[in-house]
Write an enzyme that holds these catalytic residues in place. Structure first.
Site, PDB file in Angstrom:
ATOM      1  N   MET A  57       0.846  -1.197   0.000  1.00 25.40           N
ATOM      2  CA  MET A  57       0.000   0.000   0.000  1.00 25.40           C
ATOM      3  C   MET A  57       0.883   1.249   0.000  1.00 25.40           C
ATOM      4  SD  MET A  57      -3.410  -0.944   2.102  1.00 25.40           S
ATOM      5  CE  MET A  57      -2.778  -0.672   3.739  1.00 25.40           C
ATOM      6  N   HIS A  65       9.366  -3.648   3.395  1.00 25.56           N
ATOM      7  CA  HIS A  65       8.835  -3.857   2.043  1.00 25.56           C
ATOM      8  C   HIS A  65       9.976  -4.182   1.063  1.00 25.56           C
ATOM      9  CE1 HIS A  65       5.609  -1.007   3.566  1.00 25.56           C
ATOM     10  NE2 HIS A  65       4.879  -2.012   3.099  1.00 25.56           N
ATOM     11  N   LYS A  84       5.211 -10.235   9.262  1.00 19.88           N
ATOM     12  CA  LYS A  84       4.646  -9.375  10.315  1.00 19.88           C
ATOM     13  C   LYS A  84       3.117  -9.496  10.292  1.00 19.88           C
ATOM     14  CE  LYS A  84       4.294  -4.810  10.333  1.00 19.88           C
ATOM     15  NZ  LYS A  84       2.891  -4.552  10.745  1.00 19.88           N
ATOM     16  N   VAL A  97      11.288  -7.571   9.420  1.00 24.87           N
ATOM     17  CA  VAL A  97      12.474  -6.707   9.502  1.00 24.87           C
ATOM     18  C   VAL A  97      12.250  -5.748  10.672  1.00 24.87           C
ATOM     19  CG1 VAL A  97      13.893  -5.000   8.298  1.00 24.87           C
ATOM     20  CG2 VAL A  97      12.873  -6.897   7.027  1.00 24.87           C
ATOM     21  N   ARG A 137       2.846   2.262   9.856  1.00 21.92           N
ATOM     22  CA  ARG A 137       2.131   2.978  10.919  1.00 21.92           C
ATOM     23  C   ARG A 137       3.070   3.466  12.036  1.00 21.92           C
ATOM     24  NH1 ARG A 137      -2.216  -0.730   9.201  1.00 21.92           N
ATOM     25  NH2 ARG A 137      -3.909   0.590   8.453  1.00 21.92           N
TER      26      ARG A 137
HETATM   27  O1  PAF Z   1      -0.009  -5.917   3.610  1.00 20.28           O
HETATM   28  C1  PAF Z   1      -0.447  -4.964   2.927  1.00 20.28           C
HETATM   29  O2  PAF Z   1       0.222  -3.949   2.734  1.00 20.28           O
HETATM   30  C2  PAF Z   1      -1.831  -5.046   2.333  1.00 20.28           C
HETATM   31  O3  PAF Z   1      -2.709  -5.692   3.195  1.00 20.28           O
HETATM   32  C3  PAF Z   1      -1.863  -5.685   0.938  1.00 20.28           C
HETATM   33  C4  PAF Z   1      -1.409  -7.135   0.972  1.00 20.28           C
HETATM   34  C5  PAF Z   1      -0.959  -4.890  -0.003  1.00 20.28           C
HETATM   35  C6  PAF Z   1      -3.288  -5.652   0.392  1.00 20.28           C
HETATM   36  O4  PAF Z   1      -3.768  -4.354   0.261  1.00 20.28           O
END
Ligand code: PAF
Length: 278
Positions: A31, A38, A151, A178, A189
């Site tokens: 997101m 990420h 996580k 991580v 967040r």
């Molecule tokens: O983990 C996330 O960031 C979200 O839940 C995902 C998998 C991208 C779905 O919107």
């Protein structure tokens, strides 16, 4: 910089070209507001696939009323730079009308045994929204491999079961959490925390570690849970849950099988989640 793709026709062309060259497609749904957690997912996909795609889409259907959909940080430029540093080939960033063309979209319903516990209990409908958008993303990108962070362990298990249940031709890979140097699990967040909350935030991880250690030593979970709640409250958290569950199906932990301790707690306006294996 990775190329940003915003229309389905452009996406299909890019994926088609990669497939024509016999490339395996690795996919990291996000997101946005990316952090090192990420990027580690992209790094996990890269050696296994010749083309790596990340998506950036803040999915409205996984936010409940009163949750932080509007406030959720959007930082496309910084995200693209970060993705370039780990060799992501392109970024699928669809507008909401492309992801949800119908006013009343088709939605998935996650089975209760997976959704009505842990985060699903406090966030009703959340995992229906996650499963719905990930199924859409899978049908758009058609990846060979998709990587999700541990996580969000409940999310990972639900998506694995969804892929199996729909016989989706995609392999799901879970990547380790991580952490910051003080143990706090990386999360978009964490940016909601002020200075003193940030200093207190690693308490959640410490409580999970202490609980897991106690369980490994044969201590009683109810007592460990009460102790954990006390510690969280003393550090300024509003605990949501502290649970010990099977790491295979989120049911009751079984002797000799993998299990994890899961926790979620509010700190200021941030709801933090984390988990550790036993
Ligand atoms: O983990 C996330 O960031 C979200 O839940 C995902 C998998 C991208 C779905 O919107």
């Amino acid at each position: 910089m990775p190329r940003v793709v915003e229309s389905l026709s452009e996406l299909h062309q890019a994926i088609g070209r990669a497939r024509d060259r016999g490339r395996r497609i690795g996919f990291v749904p996000t997101m946005g507001n990316l952090h090192r957690g990420h990027l580690s997912l992209v790094e996990a996909a890269a050696p296994r696939c010749e083309t790596t795609v990340a998506s950036i889409f803040v999915n409205p259907t996984q936010f409940g009323p009163g949750e932080d959909f509007d406030a959720y940080p959007r930082s496309l430029e910084a995200d693209l730079e970060a993705l370039a540093s780990v060799g992501c080939d392109f970024v699928w960033a669809p507008p909401v009308e492309t992801m949800y063309p119908l006013k009343q979209p088709f939605m998935l319903r996650v089975p209760e045994r997976l959704a009505d516990c842990l985060c699903g209990r406090s966030r009703p409908g959340h995992f229906d929204g996650v499963a719905t958008v990930v199924l859409r993303l899978f049908s758009q990108v058609a990846p060979d491999l998709a990587v999700f962070g541990e996580k969000d362990f409940q999310q990972l298990l639900i998506l694995r079961q969804m892929a199996r249940d729909f016989s989706l031709p995609v392999e799901l890979l879970g990547a380790p959490i991580v952490r910051e140097d003080d143990g706090l699990a990386m999360s978009s967040r964490n940016g909601y925390l002020d200075e003193s909350e940030r200093a207190a935030a690693p308490t959640l991880y410490r409580v999970l570690e202490t609980t897991a250690k106690g369980l490994n030593a044969g201590e009683d979970f109810t007592a460990l849970k009460a102790q954990g709640f006390d510690e969280l409250e003393s550090a300024g958290f509003r605990p949501d849950y502290l649970e010990w569950r099977s790491a295979e199906d989120l049911g009751k932990p079984r002797a000799g099988r993998p299990s994890r301790v899961f926790g979620a707690a509010w700190l200021g306006r941030a709801r933090l989640i984390d988990n550790v294996p036993l």
